[in-house]
Scaffold this active site. Structure first.
Site, mmCIF file in Angstrom:
data_model
loop_
_atom_site.group_PDB
_atom_site.id
_atom_site.type_symbol
_atom_site.label_atom_id
_atom_site.label_comp_id
_atom_site.label_asym_id
_atom_site.label_seq_id
_atom_site.Cartn_x
_atom_site.Cartn_y
_atom_site.Cartn_z
ATOM 1 N N GLY A 30 7.965 1.385 11.215
ATOM 2 C CA GLY A 30 6.662 1.913 11.582
ATOM 3 C C GLY A 30 6.807 3.146 12.441
ATOM 4 O O GLY A 30 7.863 3.414 13.010
ATOM 5 N N TYR A 31 5.711 3.872 12.555
ATOM 6 C CA TYR A 31 5.729 5.172 13.211
ATOM 7 C C TYR A 31 4.807 5.177 14.423
ATOM 8 O O TYR A 31 3.609 4.934 14.304
ATOM 9 C CB TYR A 31 5.351 6.252 12.205
ATOM 10 C CG TYR A 31 6.405 6.312 11.132
ATOM 11 C CD1 TYR A 31 7.513 7.118 11.281
ATOM 12 C CD2 TYR A 31 6.350 5.471 10.030
ATOM 13 C CE1 TYR A 31 8.532 7.120 10.344
ATOM 14 C CE2 TYR A 31 7.360 5.457 9.084
ATOM 15 C CZ TYR A 31 8.447 6.290 9.249
ATOM 16 O OH TYR A 31 9.464 6.273 8.332
#
Length: 156
Positions: A30-31
């Site tokens: 995830g970012y």
């Protein structure tokens, strides 16, 4: 400072189906930050976790800092701090003494397969396995951070 020098290619799925897979791992990443100049990513694999910071790409190179973090911390960061997440199975294949990482995307990116090779220099030469197709290194839509926000299934 670490430097990542990487090239990306699409995978010929028919030829890929005939390849003996040496090793594979489930990835969830995830970012926390995702923009053209910098990316901060959390990655959770079957056994370990990392926090990775990447800089602006210049050609096929960019600054990269990667740090191992506790698996529980990664899970909490993915669940609480990441607006966009990508899941994939990563295969590790050696071809002519070079490691290829092949991502078979899951979820909203299902159907997409991308092969990556990391190089020592931008000028380094290497041979392509027969299951490697079109090069997409410079096509930003194939970046994992973009796929997290604009999944493959939405490309039409």
């Amino acid at each position: 400072m670490g430097i990542e020098i990487e090239r990306k290619f699409l995978v010929d799925k028919e030829k890929w189906g005939q390849v003996t897979k040496e090793k594979q791992s489930l990835y969830r990443q995830g970012y926390i930050v995702s923009d053209p100049e910098k990316t901060i990513r959390v990655r959770l694999t079957d056994k370990e976790a990392f926090l990775t910071i990447k800089g602006l790409s210049v050609g096929i190179s960019r600054a990269e800092f990667e740090y191992p973090i506790p698996v529980d911390d990664a899970q909490q960061l993915l669940d609480g701090f990441c607006d966009s997440v990508v899941s994939k199975i990563r295969y590790f294949i050696t071809h002519d003494n070079k490691l290829w990482e092949v991502d078979e995307f899951l979820g909203d990116n299902e159907g997409l397969m991308v092969a990556e090779i990391e190089l020592e220099s931008e000028e380094e030469t290497f041979s392509l396995p027969d299951w490697v197709g079109k090069e997409v290194t410079s096509e930003k839509r194939y970046s994992n951070s973009n796929l997290a926000r604009r999944p493959y299934k939405s490309w039409g």
